[in-house]
Scaffold this motif. Structure first.
Motif, PDB file in Angstrom:
ATOM      1  N   ALA A 104     -12.616  -7.895  53.494  1.00 18.46           N
ATOM      2  CA  ALA A 104     -12.323  -6.752  52.634  1.00 18.46           C
ATOM      3  C   ALA A 104     -13.142  -6.958  51.378  1.00 18.46           C
ATOM      4  CB  ALA A 104     -10.833  -6.665  52.322  1.00 18.46           C
ATOM      5  N   ASP A 105     -14.161  -6.134  51.209  1.00 21.73           N
ATOM      6  CA  ASP A 105     -15.172  -6.335  50.185  1.00 21.73           C
ATOM      7  C   ASP A 105     -15.833  -7.695  50.434  1.00 21.73           C
ATOM      8  OD1 ASP A 105     -16.827  -5.899  48.069  1.00 21.73           O
ATOM      9  OD2 ASP A 105     -15.268  -5.758  46.559  1.00 21.73           O
ATOM     10  N   SER A 106     -15.724  -8.661  49.530  1.00 21.16           N
ATOM     11  CA  SER A 106     -16.389  -9.949  49.745  1.00 21.16           C
ATOM     12  C   SER A 106     -15.400 -11.075  50.029  1.00 21.16           C
ATOM     13  CB  SER A 106     -17.227 -10.313  48.506  1.00 21.16           C
ATOM     14  OG  SER A 106     -16.394 -10.420  47.359  1.00 21.16           O
ATOM     15  N   LYS A 107     -14.150 -10.721  50.388  1.00 18.99           N
ATOM     16  CA  LYS A 107     -13.144 -11.742  50.654  1.00 18.99           C
ATOM     17  C   LYS A 107     -12.622 -11.640  52.084  1.00 18.99           C
ATOM     18  CE  LYS A 107     -11.612 -12.652  45.953  1.00 18.99           C
ATOM     19  NZ  LYS A 107     -10.451 -12.902  45.079  1.00 18.99           N
ATOM     20  N   LYS A 108     -12.295 -12.804  52.639  1.00 14.86           N
ATOM     21  CA  LYS A 108     -11.815 -12.868  54.012  1.00 14.86           C
ATOM     22  C   LYS A 108     -10.343 -12.489  54.076  1.00 14.86           C
ATOM     23  CE  LYS A 108     -11.381 -16.025  57.964  1.00 14.86           C
ATOM     24  NZ  LYS A 108     -11.746 -17.356  58.518  1.00 14.86           N
ATOM     25  N   VAL A 109     -10.030 -11.554  54.966  1.00 12.46           N
ATOM     26  CA  VAL A 109      -8.648 -11.133  55.144  1.00 12.46           C
ATOM     27  C   VAL A 109      -8.111 -11.519  56.529  1.00 12.46           C
ATOM     28  CG1 VAL A 109      -9.108  -8.806  56.057  1.00 12.46           C
ATOM     29  CG2 VAL A 109      -7.072  -9.203  54.657  1.00 12.46           C
ATOM     30  N   GLY A 110      -9.012 -11.890  57.439  1.00 14.19           N
ATOM     31  CA  GLY A 110      -8.563 -12.263  58.781  1.00 14.19           C
ATOM     32  C   GLY A 110      -9.664 -12.915  59.585  1.00 14.19           C
ATOM     33  N   GLY A 111      -9.287 -13.402  60.743  1.00 16.01           N
ATOM     34  CA  GLY A 111     -10.245 -14.036  61.646  1.00 16.01           C
ATOM     35  C   GLY A 111      -9.811 -13.864  63.089  1.00 16.01           C
ATOM     36  N   ILE A 112     -10.765 -13.994  63.975  1.00 19.04           N
ATOM     37  CA  ILE A 112     -10.534 -13.785  65.405  1.00 19.04           C
ATOM     38  C   ILE A 112     -11.062 -14.983  66.174  1.00 19.04           C
ATOM     39  CG2 ILE A 112     -11.088 -12.313  67.399  1.00 19.04           C
ATOM     40  CD1 ILE A 112     -11.584 -10.040  65.303  1.00 19.04           C
ATOM     41  N   LEU A 113     -10.285 -15.449  67.155  1.00 21.10           N
ATOM     42  CA  LEU A 113     -10.740 -16.497  68.064  1.00 21.10           C
ATOM     43  C   LEU A 113     -10.487 -16.020  69.490  1.00 21.10           C
ATOM     44  CD1 LEU A 113     -11.788 -19.382  68.642  1.00 21.10           C
ATOM     45  CD2 LEU A 113      -9.399 -20.133  68.605  1.00 21.10           C
ATOM     46  N   ILE A 114     -11.554 -15.836  70.256  1.00 20.17           N
ATOM     47  CA  ILE A 114     -11.457 -15.322  71.622  1.00 20.17           C
ATOM     48  C   ILE A 114     -11.817 -16.431  72.605  1.00 20.17           C
ATOM     49  CG2 ILE A 114     -12.371 -13.644  73.268  1.00 20.17           C
ATOM     50  CD1 ILE A 114     -12.869 -11.759  70.936  1.00 20.17           C
ATOM     51  N   GLU A 115     -10.952 -16.651  73.591  1.00 22.00           N
ATOM     52  CA  GLU A 115     -11.189 -17.646  74.636  1.00 22.00           C
ATOM     53  C   GLU A 115     -11.079 -16.951  75.990  1.00 22.00           C
ATOM     54  OE1 GLU A 115      -9.764 -21.822  73.181  1.00 22.00           O
ATOM     55  OE2 GLU A 115      -8.197 -20.382  72.672  1.00 22.00           O
ATOM     56  N   ASN A 116     -12.165 -16.979  76.735  1.00 27.05           N
ATOM     57  CA  ASN A 116     -12.239 -16.253  77.997  1.00 27.05           C
ATOM     58  C   ASN A 116     -12.165 -17.183  79.200  1.00 27.05           C
ATOM     59  OD1 ASN A 116     -12.667 -13.769  76.605  1.00 27.05           O
ATOM     60  ND2 ASN A 116     -14.831 -14.297  76.374  1.00 27.05           N
ATOM     61  N   VAL A 117     -11.561 -16.684  80.261  1.00 28.73           N
ATOM     62  CA  VAL A 117     -11.540 -17.371  81.548  1.00 28.73           C
ATOM     63  C   VAL A 117     -12.397 -16.548  82.500  1.00 28.73           C
ATOM     64  CG1 VAL A 117     -10.142 -18.204  83.459  1.00 28.73           C
ATOM     65  CG2 VAL A 117      -9.225 -18.290  81.123  1.00 28.73           C
ATOM     66  N   LEU A 118     -13.588 -17.058  82.783  1.00 28.57           N
ATOM     67  CA  LEU A 118     -14.532 -16.307  83.603  1.00 28.57           C
ATOM     68  C   LEU A 118     -14.093 -16.284  85.057  1.00 28.57           C
ATOM     69  CD1 LEU A 118     -17.906 -17.581  82.117  1.00 28.57           C
ATOM     70  CD2 LEU A 118     -16.517 -15.633  81.402  1.00 28.57           C
ATOM     71  N   LYS A 119     -14.356 -15.157  85.707  1.00 25.60           N
ATOM     72  CA  LYS A 119     -14.024 -14.985  87.121  1.00 25.60           C
ATOM     73  C   LYS A 119     -15.304 -14.611  87.863  1.00 25.60           C
ATOM     74  CE  LYS A 119     -10.218 -12.388  87.452  1.00 25.60           C
ATOM     75  NZ  LYS A 119      -9.304 -11.268  87.111  1.00 25.60           N
ATOM     76  N   SER A 120     -15.221 -14.533  89.144  1.00 29.40           N
ATOM     77  CA  SER A 120     -16.386 -14.106  89.914  1.00 29.40           C
ATOM     78  C   SER A 120     -16.653 -12.627  89.649  1.00 29.40           C
ATOM     79  CB  SER A 120     -16.147 -14.337  91.406  1.00 29.40           C
ATOM     80  OG  SER A 120     -15.000 -13.623  91.844  1.00 29.40           O
ATOM     81  N   GLY A 121     -17.900 -12.232  89.775  1.00 29.26           N
ATOM     82  CA  GLY A 121     -18.247 -10.851  89.521  1.00 29.26           C
ATOM     83  C   GLY A 121     -18.489 -10.608  88.048  1.00 29.26           C
ATOM     84  N   GLU A 122     -18.095  -9.447  87.569  1.00 26.94           N
ATOM     85  CA  GLU A 122     -18.364  -9.063  86.189  1.00 26.94           C
ATOM     86  C   GLU A 122     -17.075  -8.795  85.431  1.00 26.94           C
ATOM     87  OE1 GLU A 122     -21.147  -5.866  86.106  1.00 26.94           O
ATOM     88  OE2 GLU A 122     -22.857  -7.190  86.525  1.00 26.94           O
ATOM     89  N   SER A 123     -16.076  -9.654  85.614  1.00 23.04           N
ATOM     90  CA  SER A 123     -14.838  -9.487  84.862  1.00 23.04           C
ATOM     91  C   SER A 123     -14.316 -10.851  84.434  1.00 23.04           C
ATOM     92  CB  SER A 123     -13.784  -8.758  85.699  1.00 23.04           C
ATOM     93  OG  SER A 123     -13.268  -9.587  86.709  1.00 23.04           O
ATOM     94  N   PHE A 124     -13.435 -10.843  83.439  1.00 23.28           N
ATOM     95  CA  PHE A 124     -12.815 -12.088  82.972  1.00 23.28           C
ATOM     96  C   PHE A 124     -11.475 -11.750  82.337  1.00 23.28           C
ATOM     97  CE2 PHE A 124     -15.721 -10.503  79.730  1.00 23.28           C
ATOM     98  CZ  PHE A 124     -14.950 -10.481  78.582  1.00 23.28           C
ATOM     99  N   ASP A 125     -10.629 -12.762  82.250  1.00 19.13           N
ATOM    100  CA  ASP A 125      -9.383 -12.654  81.500  1.00 19.13           C
ATOM    101  C   ASP A 125      -9.622 -13.253  80.121  1.00 19.13           C
ATOM    102  OD1 ASP A 125      -8.195 -11.544  83.728  1.00 19.13           O
ATOM    103  OD2 ASP A 125      -7.165 -13.383  84.325  1.00 19.13           O
ATOM    104  N   SER A 126      -8.992 -12.686  79.119  1.00 20.03           N
ATOM    105  CA  SER A 126      -9.266 -13.095  77.747  1.00 20.03           C
ATOM    106  C   SER A 126      -7.968 -13.339  76.982  1.00 20.03           C
ATOM    107  CB  SER A 126     -10.082 -12.003  77.039  1.00 20.03           C
ATOM    108  OG  SER A 126     -10.421 -12.400  75.733  1.00 20.03           O
ATOM    109  N   VAL A 127      -7.939 -14.446  76.247  1.00 25.68           N
ATOM    110  CA  VAL A 127      -6.864 -14.686  75.283  1.00 25.68           C
ATOM    111  C   VAL A 127      -7.470 -14.462  73.898  1.00 25.68           C
ATOM    112  CG1 VAL A 127      -5.289 -16.386  74.290  1.00 25.68           C
ATOM    113  CG2 VAL A 127      -5.603 -16.270  76.772  1.00 25.68           C
TER     114      VAL A 127
END
Length: 242
Positions: A104-127
């Motif tokens: 928000a402007d020049s200060k941090k208000v949040g963060g994201i951490l994404i961890e994926n479990v890859l599967k066969s093909g072109e899809s995955f499950d994500s936390v």
């Protein structure tokens, strides 16, 4: 959507990953913690939050249909969902600081951490783990942090905010096959310090000036250096000094 409420846990991401291995969970199951004792950011950096004041949660998203070579597309979707919720609450000058900080402007208000479990093909499950400063107002040791309450002087309901964000993620999840170009354009519009001269420091503590040009589909930061050459940086290879 199912919401699991915890008083304290080491990491909502770790808890949700383990739970999903032990039992079948509904898509968009949410785990919200009042206190997260070992919250993590990108590459293992710590996420510190005052107990009971902020939103720390994770959500399980199944069968995300994105090719493995374009995994960063999913980061963009999640970050834009969070930004849109903040804009709905009239938070001004919100942006995404590469790779996954919410500003928000020049200060941090949040963060994201994404961890994926890859599967066969072109899809995955994500936390998807999200930390958002809601009602904390004391940032004495964190001069580059702020919260929604600090910005608006309003109190925010933790669980309602979590549901609101997840509904927005789900909305964008449904649009993946037709809106990714639009999402990328919006992401670059909201990219922190894009097209502005900025000081950087690399992993060897060398400092230099550059201009952020954008982010590549594999998640690298594209920077134009003072000699007009273009260099691409992975996470933790470069730090913005602002």
């Amino acid at each position: 959507m199912q919401i699991i409420k915890l008083s304290a846990i080491d990491s909502t991401n770790d808890y949700l990953k383990q739970l999903s291995r032990e039992k079948k969970l509904d898509n968009f199951t949410i785990v919200v913690a009042n206190e997260q004792t070992k919250g993590r950011g990108q590459m293992g950096s710590k996420w510190v939050s005052e107990v009971g004041k902020n939103l720390t949660f994770s959500v399980l998203v199944k069968n995300v249909m994105i090719p493995n070579e374009k995994l960063f597309d999913w980061n963009i979707v999640v970050a834009l969902a969070v930004l849109e919720v903040l804009e709905r609450h009239e938070i001004q000058k919100v942006s995404i600081k590469w790779p996954n900080d919410i500003m928000a402007d020049s200060k941090k208000v949040g963060g994201i951490l994404i961890e994926n479990v890859l599967k066969s093909g072109e899809s995955f499950d994500s936390v998807v783990g999200i930390g958002l400063n809601l009602n904390q107002t004391n940032f004495e040791d964190l001069p580059k942090a702020t919260s929604l309450k600090s910005l608006t002087n309003k109190n925010y309901d933790i669980f309602e905010t979590a549901e609101e964000i997840v509904k927005k993620i789900e909305e964008k999840y449904q649009q993946l096959d037709k809106s990714m170009t639009v999402f990328w354009n919006k992401y670059h519009e909201k990219l922190f310090k894009i097209d502005k001269p900025l000081a950087f420091e690399d992993s060897k503590n060398n400092r230099f000036m550059g201009i952020i040009q954008g982010v590549t589909h594999d998640g690298k930061l594209q920077v134009m250096l003072e000699d007009d050459s273009i260099t691409f940086f992975n996470i933790k290879e470069i730090q913005m000094l602002y």
